[in-house]
Design a protein around this motif. Structure first.
Motif, PDB file in Angstrom:
ATOM      1  N   UNK A   1       0.855  -1.187   0.000  1.00 45.08           N
ATOM      2  CA  UNK A   1       0.000   0.000   0.000  1.00 45.08           C
ATOM      3  C   UNK A   1       0.887   1.231   0.000  1.00 45.08           C
ATOM      4  N   UNK A   2       0.805   2.001  -1.084  1.00 46.22           N
ATOM      5  CA  UNK A   2       1.515   3.266  -1.167  1.00 46.22           C
ATOM      6  C   UNK A   2       0.602   4.373  -0.675  1.00 46.22           C
ATOM      7  N   UNK A   3       1.139   5.290   0.115  1.00 47.66           N
ATOM      8  CA  UNK A   3       0.339   6.357   0.707  1.00 47.66           C
ATOM      9  C   UNK A   3       0.937   7.705   0.357  1.00 47.66           C
ATOM     10  N   UNK A   4       0.056   8.652   0.076  1.00 47.07           N
ATOM     11  CA  UNK A   4       0.472  10.036  -0.117  1.00 47.07           C
ATOM     12  C   UNK A   4      -0.672  10.934   0.316  1.00 47.07           C
ATOM     13  N   UNK A   5      -0.370  12.204   0.515  1.00 45.01           N
ATOM     14  CA  UNK A   5      -1.387  13.187   0.865  1.00 45.01           C
ATOM     15  C   UNK A   5      -1.549  14.120  -0.325  1.00 45.01           C
ATOM     16  N   UNK A   6      -2.783  14.234  -0.804  1.00 44.95           N
ATOM     17  CA  UNK A   6      -3.071  15.096  -1.943  1.00 44.95           C
ATOM     18  C   UNK A   6      -3.442  16.510  -1.506  1.00 44.95           C
ATOM     19  N   UNK A   7      -4.067  16.624  -0.324  1.00 42.87           N
ATOM     20  CA  UNK A   7      -4.535  17.936   0.118  1.00 42.87           C
ATOM     21  C   UNK A   7      -4.612  17.966   1.638  1.00 42.87           C
ATOM     22  N   UNK A   8      -4.108  19.059   2.203  1.00 39.96           N
ATOM     23  CA  UNK A   8      -4.232  19.308   3.636  1.00 39.96           C
ATOM     24  C   UNK A   8      -5.052  20.578   3.791  1.00 39.96           C
ATOM     25  N   UNK A   9      -6.212  20.448   4.414  1.00 41.21           N
ATOM     26  CA  UNK A   9      -7.056  21.607   4.689  1.00 41.21           C
ATOM     27  C   UNK A   9      -6.899  22.050   6.128  1.00 41.21           C
ATOM     28  N   UNK A  10      -7.818  22.879   6.591  1.00 47.88           N
ATOM     29  CA  UNK A  10      -7.786  23.322   7.983  1.00 47.88           C
ATOM     30  C   UNK A  10      -8.095  22.168   8.929  1.00 47.88           C
ATOM     31  N   UNK A  11      -9.140  21.396   8.603  1.00 49.60           N
ATOM     32  CA  UNK A  11      -9.543  20.284   9.466  1.00 49.60           C
ATOM     33  C   UNK A  11      -9.646  18.965   8.713  1.00 49.60           C
ATOM     34  N   UNK A  12      -9.261  18.959   7.445  1.00 51.04           N
ATOM     35  CA  UNK A  12      -9.419  17.746   6.637  1.00 51.04           C
ATOM     36  C   UNK A  12      -8.132  17.394   5.907  1.00 51.04           C
ATOM     37  N   UNK A  13      -8.057  16.119   5.544  1.00 53.99           N
ATOM     38  CA  UNK A  13      -6.910  15.606   4.787  1.00 53.99           C
ATOM     39  C   UNK A  13      -7.442  14.660   3.725  1.00 53.99           C
ATOM     40  N   UNK A  14      -6.955  14.833   2.503  1.00 55.96           N
ATOM     41  CA  UNK A  14      -7.266  13.875   1.448  1.00 55.96           C
ATOM     42  C   UNK A  14      -6.049  12.991   1.238  1.00 55.96           C
ATOM     43  N   UNK A  15      -6.205  11.736   1.606  1.00 56.84           N
ATOM     44  CA  UNK A  15      -5.168  10.730   1.407  1.00 56.84           C
ATOM     45  C   UNK A  15      -5.410  10.037   0.080  1.00 56.84           C
ATOM     46  N   UNK A  16      -4.347   9.589  -0.549  1.00 57.35           N
ATOM     47  CA  UNK A  16      -4.455   8.738  -1.726  1.00 57.35           C
ATOM     48  C   UNK A  16      -3.619   7.494  -1.475  1.00 57.35           C
ATOM     49  N   UNK A  17      -4.200   6.357  -1.797  1.00 58.61           N
ATOM     50  CA  UNK A  17      -3.552   5.073  -1.543  1.00 58.61           C
ATOM     51  C   UNK A  17      -3.520   4.279  -2.837  1.00 58.61           C
ATOM     52  N   UNK A  18      -2.342   3.814  -3.204  1.00 56.19           N
ATOM     53  CA  UNK A  18      -2.197   2.903  -4.331  1.00 56.19           C
ATOM     54  C   UNK A  18      -1.948   1.509  -3.793  1.00 56.19           C
ATOM     55  N   UNK A  19      -2.706   0.549  -4.281  1.00 56.20           N
ATOM     56  CA  UNK A  19      -2.502  -0.840  -3.879  1.00 56.20           C
ATOM     57  C   UNK A  19      -1.789  -1.568  -5.013  1.00 56.20           C
ATOM     58  N   UNK A  20      -0.650  -2.151  -4.695  1.00 56.43           N
ATOM     59  CA  UNK A  20       0.221  -2.795  -5.673  1.00 56.43           C
ATOM     60  C   UNK A  20       0.376  -4.266  -5.325  1.00 56.43           C
ATOM     61  N   UNK A  21       0.255  -5.142  -6.334  1.00 57.81           N
ATOM     62  CA  UNK A  21       0.638  -6.528  -6.116  1.00 57.81           C
ATOM     63  C   UNK A  21       2.108  -6.488  -5.703  1.00 57.81           C
ATOM     64  N   UNK A  22       2.500  -7.243  -4.696  1.00 56.09           N
ATOM     65  CA  UNK A  22       3.859  -7.196  -4.179  1.00 56.09           C
ATOM     66  C   UNK A  22       4.901  -7.155  -5.283  1.00 56.09           C
ATOM     67  N   UNK A  23       5.707  -6.104  -5.307  1.00 54.63           N
ATOM     68  CA  UNK A  23       6.773  -5.965  -6.287  1.00 54.63           C
ATOM     69  C   UNK A  23       6.373  -5.303  -7.592  1.00 54.63           C
ATOM     70  N   UNK A  24       5.087  -5.197  -7.900  1.00 57.72           N
ATOM     71  CA  UNK A  24       4.651  -4.588  -9.166  1.00 57.72           C
ATOM     72  C   UNK A  24       4.908  -3.088  -9.137  1.00 57.72           C
ATOM     73  N   UNK A  25       5.144  -2.509 -10.309  1.00 57.56           N
ATOM     74  CA  UNK A  25       5.425  -1.077 -10.393  1.00 57.56           C
ATOM     75  C   UNK A  25       4.161  -0.244 -10.580  1.00 57.56           C
TER      76      UNK A  25
END
Length: 144
Positions: free
Chosen positions: A83-107
């Motif tokens: 599971x790859x994680x990143x933050x796309x947006x940080x607001x005052x009280x909110x956060x938009x996370x983005x998660x990529x799910x990868x088969x182990x080792x896949x690019x």
């Protein structure tokens, strides 16, 4: 026509998850509800690991207000899932996370999810500003 997919370089943090026999459905692949479980685990494992919010006893808690997932290919037991994680947006009280799910080792991501938390006061359930140390930790997950 295939949709473009994010790659590992699009994410700031990774964690490996083990799939289980029961994750597969009658069609022989991981059920869509399990994808969401992995997304939820990726976000909350990172929050706990950051040490900046006391889950589950702190005064500030995150509530999911939006989620979505685009499925590019199936996953399932016995494959590990990164599971790859990143933050796309940080607001005052909110956060938009983005998660990529990868088969182990896949690019390329097998699935790409969006997960929005609004942070609220534990008792009143009213939105609160993100605590500064947590905001700083989140900023490290932002990818240009």
């Amino acid at each position: 026509m295939p949709r473009p997919r994010k790659t590992r370089t699009d994410y700031a943090h990774f964690a490996r998850h083990t799939t289980r026999w029961r994750d597969n459905d009658v069609y022989g692949h991981m059920n869509n509800a399990v994808f969401y479980e992995l997304v939820d685990a990726a976000v909350n494992d990172w929050i706990i690991g950051s040490g900046e919010l006391d889950i589950p006893h702190g005064p500030v808690v995150g509530l999911v207000v939006e989620s979505a997932c685009v499925f590019h290919e199936s996953l399932g037991w016995p494959d590990p899932v990164d599971a790859g994680l990143r933050v796309a947006r940080i607001g005052n009280s909110s956060v938009q996370y983005e998660v990529g799910l990868f088969r182990g080792g896949a690019d390329h991501a097998a699935a790409e999810a969006r997960f929005v938390h609004v942070y609220v006061d534990r008792d009143s359930r009213r939105p609160v500003s993100l605590p500064d140390p947590f905001r700083s930790a989140l900023a490290r997950l932002q990818v240009a």
